[in-house]
Every structure is written in C-alpha cells, then in structure tokens.
Design a protein around this motif. Structure first.
Motif, PDB file in Angstrom:
ATOM      1  N   PRO A  14       0.813  -1.221   0.000  1.00  0.00           N
ATOM      2  CA  PRO A  14       0.000   0.000   0.000  1.00  0.00           C
ATOM      3  C   PRO A  14       0.846   1.271   0.000  1.00  0.00           C
ATOM      4  N   VAL A  15       2.054   1.197   0.612  1.00  0.00           N
ATOM      5  CA  VAL A  15       2.989   2.323   0.624  1.00  0.00           C
ATOM      6  C   VAL A  15       4.392   1.767   0.446  1.00  0.00           C
ATOM      7  N   TYR A  16       5.136   2.350  -0.454  1.00  0.00           N
ATOM      8  CA  TYR A  16       6.545   1.973  -0.584  1.00  0.00           C
ATOM      9  C   TYR A  16       7.330   3.217  -0.960  1.00  0.00           C
ATOM     10  N   LEU A  84       7.534   8.699  -1.295  1.00  0.00           N
ATOM     11  CA  LEU A  84       6.619   7.618  -0.958  1.00  0.00           C
ATOM     12  C   LEU A  84       5.506   7.565  -1.995  1.00  0.00           C
ATOM     13  N   TYR A  85       5.184   6.363  -2.465  1.00  0.00           N
ATOM     14  CA  TYR A  85       4.067   6.136  -3.373  1.00  0.00           C
ATOM     15  C   TYR A  85       2.966   5.452  -2.573  1.00  0.00           C
ATOM     16  N   ILE A  86       1.794   6.065  -2.545  1.00  0.00           N
ATOM     17  CA  ILE A  86       0.746   5.679  -1.600  1.00  0.00           C
ATOM     18  C   ILE A  86      -0.534   5.319  -2.350  1.00  0.00           C
ATOM     19  N   ASP A  87      -1.032   4.103  -2.098  1.00  0.00           N
ATOM     20  CA  ASP A  87      -2.309   3.666  -2.647  1.00  0.00           C
ATOM     21  C   ASP A  87      -3.414   4.308  -1.812  1.00  0.00           C
ATOM     22  N   GLU A  88      -4.087   5.294  -2.392  1.00  0.00           N
ATOM     23  CA  GLU A  88      -5.069   6.059  -1.623  1.00  0.00           C
ATOM     24  C   GLU A  88      -6.243   5.209  -1.152  1.00  0.00           C
ATOM     25  N   ASP A  89      -6.680   4.261  -1.987  1.00  0.00           N
ATOM     26  CA  ASP A  89      -7.826   3.422  -1.615  1.00  0.00           C
ATOM     27  C   ASP A  89      -7.476   2.486  -0.463  1.00  0.00           C
TER      28      ASP A  89
END
Length: 254
Positions: A14-16, A84-89
């Motif tokens: 979900p976050v990396y 950081l790349y974040i999956d908002e859902d």
C-alpha cells in the motif's frame, strides 16, 4: 508528456518508498502516477508545478500529489529526496488536492524509514503495517504550509505566469504583461483576477516571496535576497515576509 511509472504503481504494497540524490538543475518533466506521491527533501529546494498551482518546497517540508495529477519537479539546489508512493484506496488517504505539508520530527522519521524499506517489505509484516498506519494518521494531522501560487487555466494568462516564474525578479509593467497575453489591459486584469482570485500585483508579490524562500534555503543572506527580489530595504522585506509566512526570513536559512 504524460506517463505512468508502472513498476511503482503496480506494487503489492500500500505504501513503498525510494531514496535518491539529485543535482542542481535536474528537471523531472511533466508526468503523473497511478498512486499518490509524497515528495520530501531532507535537504535542498524543489519547485513543483502541479494541480493548477506552482509550489516551492524548502527543506523539512513535503508535497502531497494525488494520483493522476500531472506534475513537473525541478531541483533548485542539490536535493536529498525521499519519495513515498501511496495507494489512496488501500490506506484511506482522502486528500484530493496538492498541498505542501509541514513535516514534524515524527513524520520525518516515518518517511525516512519507509523510504529505507523501499518495496522490500511484506504486506503481512506487522511492523510495516504499524508504520503505514502511523504515517497516514500523522499526514492528516499536519498543517498546510503557504508555499504556492495559483496558476490560471487560460493559455494566454498561463504564458504570462510562466514568464514571471522563469524570471521572478524581473520587473515589467502591467501593460507589458497584457501585451504578452495579447489582451487589452482591462480584460487582462479582470480575467487574471477571475482565474487566480487575486490581482497580478499580489500574485507577483507572492511569487517573489516564494523565490525568496528558495534563495534563503539555498544559503543566501537575508539582505542579498531582499534586494534581489525587489525590496528597497531588508526591513521592508522582513516585514512582508513575516506577514505572509508568519515567521522571519531567517527561519528559512539552512
């Protein structure tokens, strides 16, 4: 040109994060991602054009860029970057507008740790899940910093704004800018206010103060910056800077 970084957008996490170093003058041309992006520089100054605004990100601040938002990133100095790349859902991140975020010591530690982990964590790792939960909670608690100037959508007005951003210390008259836009003076001033919510004079003042933040963060003295961005004295500059940012310009010298 619009593009997606599929390798990052399709991560199972979900976050990396990533960590990298960039040289002064580096430009990451306009692009977007399938995930939200949090850009944080532990040192150095970035300029970002995204979401209908131009932003300056001094050290110890971060910018939130929602998924699908076209943006261009420029390094005003050498930048030590954590992304950081974040999956908002999957994380419940609801912010749908770009904003510059004040970074607490706690949030900084969370960003640095996730960037260090990269994409090598397991989604089932309890410690990783706890760090992500704390990150999302801390992000929502952080105040927005006033480091942006709204950009118009009209291509004629946008041409003027881009010219000012390219040379923020250059002084031209209102008639000069109206001519650059190919518009009459009255039409230009009316439409500029309609699209940005402020007069050209106030917009230019805001851009010059953002330029001042960049120069201060790059190590220039308050006196040098005051004269370079067009103020008649350091005291006048300090007064306006404090009125806009709530702190003296010395707070932004690193």
């Amino acid at each position: 040109m619009k593009h997606f970084d599929e390798a990052r957008d399709l991560s199972d996490l979900p976050v990396y994060g990533l960590q990298d170093e960039y040289t002064p003058g580096f430009v990451d041309a306009e692009h977007c991602h399938g995930r939200a992006q949090l850009l944080y520089a532990s040192s150095g100054v970035m300029s970002v054009v995204a979401g209908g605004a131009s932003f300056v990100i001094p050290p110890l601040r971060a910018i939130w860029i929602p998924s699908g938002t076209l943006h261009e990133v420029s390094c005003r100095s050498a930048v030590s970057l954590r992304t950081l790349y974040i999956d908002e859902d999957r994380t419940g991140s609801a912010a749908r507008a770009c904003r510059v975020i004040e970074v607490s010591d706690f949030l900084k530690a969370l960003i640095v740790e996730l960037a260090h982990i990269g994409d090598g964590a397991s989604g089932n790792d309890v410690r990783y899940q706890q760090i992500v939960s704390l990150l999302i909670s801390e992000l929502s608690a952080m105040p927005t910093a006033p480091f942006h100037a709204p950009m118009p959508s009209d291509p004629r007005l946008l041409r003027v704004c881009n010219a000012i951003l390219a040379e923020p210390t250059e002084r031209r008259t209102l008639d000069d800018y109206a001519s650059l836009a190919g518009m009459g003076r009255r039409t230009f001033t009316r439409q500029f206010r309609q699209e940005t919510g402020m007069s050209l004079g106030i917009w230019c003042q805001q851009v010059r103060l953002l330029e001042a933040v960049s120069r201060l963060a790059c190590g220039q003295s308050v006196t040098t910056v005051a004269f370079d961005v067009g103020y008649e004295s350091p005291s006048a500059f300090t007064s306006m800077f404090h009125r806009f940012f709530g702190v003296p310009p010395s707070q932004y010298r690193f």
